[in-house]
Design a protein around this motif. Sequence first.
Motif, PDB file in Angstrom:
ATOM      1  N   ASP A 147       0.819  -1.207   0.000  1.00  4.86           N
ATOM      2  CA  ASP A 147       0.000   0.000   0.000  1.00  4.86           C
ATOM      3  C   ASP A 147       0.857   1.262   0.000  1.00  4.86           C
ATOM      4  O   ASP A 147       1.826   1.370   0.757  1.00  4.86           O
ATOM      5  CB  ASP A 147      -0.916   0.020   1.218  1.00  4.86           C
ATOM      6  N   PRO A 148       0.508   2.248  -0.840  1.00  4.68           N
ATOM      7  CA  PRO A 148       1.235   3.513  -0.861  1.00  4.68           C
ATOM      8  C   PRO A 148       0.829   4.408   0.300  1.00  4.68           C
ATOM      9  O   PRO A 148      -0.187   4.168   0.963  1.00  4.68           O
ATOM     10  CB  PRO A 148       0.815   4.120  -2.192  1.00  4.68           C
ATOM     11  N   LEU A 149       1.611   5.457   0.510  1.00  3.61           N
ATOM     12  CA  LEU A 149       1.260   6.467   1.504  1.00  3.61           C
ATOM     13  C   LEU A 149       0.013   7.221   1.050  1.00  3.61           C
ATOM     14  O   LEU A 149      -0.950   7.383   1.810  1.00  3.61           O
ATOM     15  CB  LEU A 149       2.437   7.431   1.693  1.00  3.61           C
ATOM     16  N   VAL A 150       0.028   7.685  -0.186  1.00  6.65           N
ATOM     17  CA  VAL A 150      -1.140   8.322  -0.815  1.00  6.65           C
ATOM     18  C   VAL A 150      -1.129   7.936  -2.290  1.00  6.65           C
ATOM     19  O   VAL A 150      -0.095   7.533  -2.835  1.00  6.65           O
ATOM     20  CB  VAL A 150      -1.134   9.864  -0.685  1.00  6.65           C
ATOM     21  N   SER A 151      -2.261   8.096  -2.939  1.00  6.63           N
ATOM     22  CA  SER A 151      -2.331   7.860  -4.376  1.00  6.63           C
ATOM     23  C   SER A 151      -3.390   8.765  -4.970  1.00  6.63           C
ATOM     24  O   SER A 151      -4.226   9.327  -4.248  1.00  6.63           O
ATOM     25  CB  SER A 151      -2.637   6.385  -4.690  1.00  6.63           C
ATOM     26  N   GLY A 152      -3.354   8.920  -6.287  1.00  7.40           N
ATOM     27  CA  GLY A 152      -4.321   9.785  -6.947  1.00  7.40           C
ATOM     28  C   GLY A 152      -4.554   9.351  -8.374  1.00  7.40           C
ATOM     29  O   GLY A 152      -3.786   8.582  -8.945  1.00  7.40           O
ATOM     30  N   TYR A 153      -5.624   9.881  -8.954  1.00 11.10           N
ATOM     31  CA  TYR A 153      -6.030   9.447 -10.292  1.00 11.10           C
ATOM     32  C   TYR A 153      -6.792  10.578 -10.963  1.00 11.10           C
ATOM     33  O   TYR A 153      -7.643  11.217 -10.354  1.00 11.10           O
ATOM     34  CB  TYR A 153      -6.933   8.217 -10.182  1.00 11.10           C
ATOM     35  N   GLU A 158     -13.598  12.791 -21.883  1.00  6.30           N
ATOM     36  CA  GLU A 158     -13.489  12.027 -23.119  1.00  6.30           C
ATOM     37  C   GLU A 158     -14.185  12.737 -24.270  1.00  6.30           C
ATOM     38  O   GLU A 158     -15.306  13.217 -24.140  1.00  6.30           O
ATOM     39  CB  GLU A 158     -14.122  10.649 -22.906  1.00  6.30           C
ATOM     40  N   ALA A 159     -13.482  12.822 -25.420  1.00  3.11           N
ATOM     41  CA  ALA A 159     -14.084  13.408 -26.620  1.00  3.11           C
ATOM     42  C   ALA A 159     -14.857  12.331 -27.365  1.00  3.11           C
ATOM     43  O   ALA A 159     -14.300  11.272 -27.670  1.00  3.11           O
ATOM     44  CB  ALA A 159     -12.999  13.989 -27.516  1.00  3.11           C
ATOM     45  N   PRO A 160     -16.147  12.549 -27.655  1.00  5.63           N
ATOM     46  CA  PRO A 160     -16.941  11.526 -28.348  1.00  5.63           C
ATOM     47  C   PRO A 160     -16.293  11.116 -29.673  1.00  5.63           C
ATOM     48  O   PRO A 160     -15.931  11.959 -30.493  1.00  5.63           O
ATOM     49  CB  PRO A 160     -18.282  12.232 -28.585  1.00  5.63           C
ATOM     50  N   GLY A 161     -16.127   9.819 -29.852  1.00  9.33           N
ATOM     51  CA  GLY A 161     -15.552   9.310 -31.087  1.00  9.33           C
ATOM     52  C   GLY A 161     -14.062   9.471 -31.212  1.00  9.33           C
ATOM     53  O   GLY A 161     -13.469   9.090 -32.228  1.00  9.33           O
ATOM     54  N   GLY A 162     -13.427  10.049 -30.204  1.00 13.58           N
ATOM     55  CA  GLY A 162     -11.988  10.278 -30.264  1.00 13.58           C
ATOM     56  C   GLY A 162     -11.205   9.150 -29.640  1.00 13.58           C
ATOM     57  O   GLY A 162     -11.753   8.097 -29.293  1.00 13.58           O
ATOM     58  N   PRO A 163      -9.894   9.340 -29.464  1.00 13.21           N
ATOM     59  CA  PRO A 163      -9.053   8.314 -28.837  1.00 13.21           C
ATOM     60  C   PRO A 163      -9.380   8.188 -27.357  1.00 13.21           C
ATOM     61  O   PRO A 163     -10.085   9.038 -26.791  1.00 13.21           O
ATOM     62  CB  PRO A 163      -7.635   8.850 -29.061  1.00 13.21           C
ATOM     63  N   PRO A 164      -8.891   7.143 -26.706  1.00 15.25           N
ATOM     64  CA  PRO A 164      -9.124   7.006 -25.267  1.00 15.25           C
ATOM     65  C   PRO A 164      -8.643   8.244 -24.524  1.00 15.25           C
ATOM     66  O   PRO A 164      -7.620   8.829 -24.891  1.00 15.25           O
ATOM     67  CB  PRO A 164      -8.285   5.771 -24.897  1.00 15.25           C
ATOM     68  N   PRO A 165      -9.357   8.672 -23.505  1.00 16.70           N
ATOM     69  CA  PRO A 165      -8.972   9.888 -22.785  1.00 16.70           C
ATOM     70  C   PRO A 165      -7.668   9.709 -22.022  1.00 16.70           C
ATOM     71  O   PRO A 165      -7.325   8.604 -21.600  1.00 16.70           O
ATOM     72  CB  PRO A 165     -10.139  10.124 -21.826  1.00 16.70           C
ATOM     73  N   LEU A 166      -6.965  10.812 -21.858  1.00 13.35           N
ATOM     74  CA  LEU A 166      -5.726  10.805 -21.084  1.00 13.35           C
ATOM     75  C   LEU A 166      -6.011  10.414 -19.640  1.00 13.35           C
ATOM     76  O   LEU A 166      -6.970  10.895 -19.031  1.00 13.35           O
ATOM     77  CB  LEU A 166      -5.093  12.200 -21.111  1.00 13.35           C
ATOM     78  N   VAL A 167      -5.177   9.529 -19.104  1.00 14.99           N
ATOM     79  CA  VAL A 167      -5.259   9.123 -17.702  1.00 14.99           C
ATOM     80  C   VAL A 167      -3.904   9.335 -17.054  1.00 14.99           C
ATOM     81  O   VAL A 167      -2.865   8.983 -17.632  1.00 14.99           O
ATOM     82  CB  VAL A 167      -5.671   7.642 -17.585  1.00 14.99           C
ATOM     83  N   VAL A 168      -3.901   9.922 -15.859  1.00 13.78           N
ATOM     84  CA  VAL A 168      -2.680  10.087 -15.081  1.00 13.78           C
ATOM     85  C   VAL A 168      -2.915   9.494 -13.696  1.00 13.78           C
ATOM     86  O   VAL A 168      -3.828   9.920 -12.981  1.00 13.78           O
ATOM     87  CB  VAL A 168      -2.272  11.567 -14.951  1.00 13.78           C
ATOM     88  N   ALA A 169      -2.122   8.517 -13.333  1.00 15.26           N
ATOM     89  CA  ALA A 169      -2.188   7.894 -12.011  1.00 15.26           C
ATOM     90  C   ALA A 169      -0.907   8.189 -11.263  1.00 15.26           C
ATOM     91  O   ALA A 169       0.183   8.236 -11.861  1.00 15.26           O
ATOM     92  CB  ALA A 169      -2.381   6.385 -12.147  1.00 15.26           C
ATOM     93  N   THR A 170      -1.021   8.390  -9.951  1.00 16.02           N
ATOM     94  CA  THR A 170       0.142   8.714  -9.126  1.00 16.02           C
ATOM     95  C   THR A 170       0.065   7.978  -7.793  1.00 16.02           C
ATOM     96  O   THR A 170      -1.019   7.644  -7.319  1.00 16.02           O
ATOM     97  CB  THR A 170       0.206  10.229  -8.836  1.00 16.02           C
ATOM     98  N   GLN A 227      -1.259  16.886 -11.383  1.00 14.14           N
ATOM     99  CA  GLN A 227      -1.546  15.694 -10.595  1.00 14.14           C
ATOM    100  C   GLN A 227      -0.406  15.378  -9.645  1.00 14.14           C
ATOM    101  O   GLN A 227      -0.633  14.979  -8.495  1.00 14.14           O
ATOM    102  CB  GLN A 227      -1.818  14.506 -11.525  1.00 14.14           C
ATOM    103  N   VAL A 228       0.831  15.564 -10.100  1.00 16.33           N
ATOM    104  CA  VAL A 228       1.993  15.310  -9.249  1.00 16.33           C
ATOM    105  C   VAL A 228       2.007  16.269  -8.068  1.00 16.33           C
ATOM    106  O   VAL A 228       2.219  15.857  -6.914  1.00 16.33           O
ATOM    107  CB  VAL A 228       3.287  15.437 -10.076  1.00 16.33           C
ATOM    108  N   LEU A 229       1.796  17.549  -8.333  1.00 14.56           N
ATOM    109  CA  LEU A 229       1.818  18.529  -7.248  1.00 14.56           C
ATOM    110  C   LEU A 229       0.719  18.241  -6.218  1.00 14.56           C
ATOM    111  O   LEU A 229       0.941  18.357  -5.001  1.00 14.56           O
ATOM    112  CB  LEU A 229       1.662  19.940  -7.811  1.00 14.56           C
ATOM    113  N   SER A 230      -0.468  17.878  -6.695  1.00 16.68           N
ATOM    114  CA  SER A 230      -1.562  17.553  -5.784  1.00 16.68           C
ATOM    115  C   SER A 230      -1.217  16.339  -4.924  1.00 16.68           C
ATOM    116  O   SER A 230      -1.463  16.335  -3.697  1.00 16.68           O
ATOM    117  CB  SER A 230      -2.832  17.283  -6.588  1.00 16.68           C
ATOM    118  N   THR A 231      -0.625  15.324  -5.529  1.00 18.47           N
ATOM    119  CA  THR A 231      -0.281  14.107  -4.790  1.00 18.47           C
ATOM    120  C   THR A 231       0.821  14.379  -3.771  1.00 18.47           C
ATOM    121  O   THR A 231       0.764  13.884  -2.638  1.00 18.47           O
ATOM    122  CB  THR A 231       0.163  13.005  -5.770  1.00 18.47           C
TER     123      THR A 231
END
Length: 238
Positions: A147-153, A158-170, A227-231
């Motif tokens: 288990d991490p100390l903290v995590s975020g996501y 998502e744009a309709p019909g477009g590529p998969p949306p950007l995801v950032v996990a920390t 996302q990094v700064l928030s985490t």
Amino acid sequence: MLLRLPTSLSEAQECLTDGAIPVGGATLVWAAWQRDGFPEQAVSLREVPEANVLGGGEIGAAVLLHRIDERVPEVLRRAAAGIGTGAVRRTATVGGNIVGSTLRCLLPAALVLDARARVLAAEGPFDAELGEVLAKKPLLLSLRWSDPLVSGYRKVAEAPGGPPPLVVATAVHPGTRPVLWVAVRDGYDFLAESVPCDGGPDSVLDALGTTALAALPAEAREVVREQVLSTLQRADDH
């Protein structure tokens, strides 16, 4: 098609020896089978205890996405909650998403948790790196992590019909020198990097700037930065 429902690892091994094809939650493979033809045998792990564990740093491959709750880190819980519709989450499984999907919505979360896989072959269960699982697509039993100390996501709209949306996990993992893990899904590509995070936010961002994440488009790099700064702030407040 014969669907086999083993209740133990030994029975599941026998199914694999007999050539049964893993079915997961069938949300992805069913359409392909309708198009290309059904196998003679399929195997589901939904009755195998080792594939249904949830909590204590482990999640089974047969766990339905809607069951993922506070027993797992926030990053994994939020990733699961953002997949498809409620009806999809009540059918789709962890194993099906990680191994059987091109979107692999849970993969960034698994990467920042530095998760290892427990897989099953005809010879028996064994541990494997996530990269091996993605390349060879064995029968996944479970994922395990510390288990991490903290995590975020964060998942960008998502744009309709477009590529998969950007995801950032920390995730920040504790230790003598705490480590920040960052994983990104950009289109169908996945990147994961880790850097020490005991030198302050500027030091962390500078370190990430020397990794493959620096090649991301400017918009994606800005989402990563936020996302990094928030985490890191949450880790300081922990």
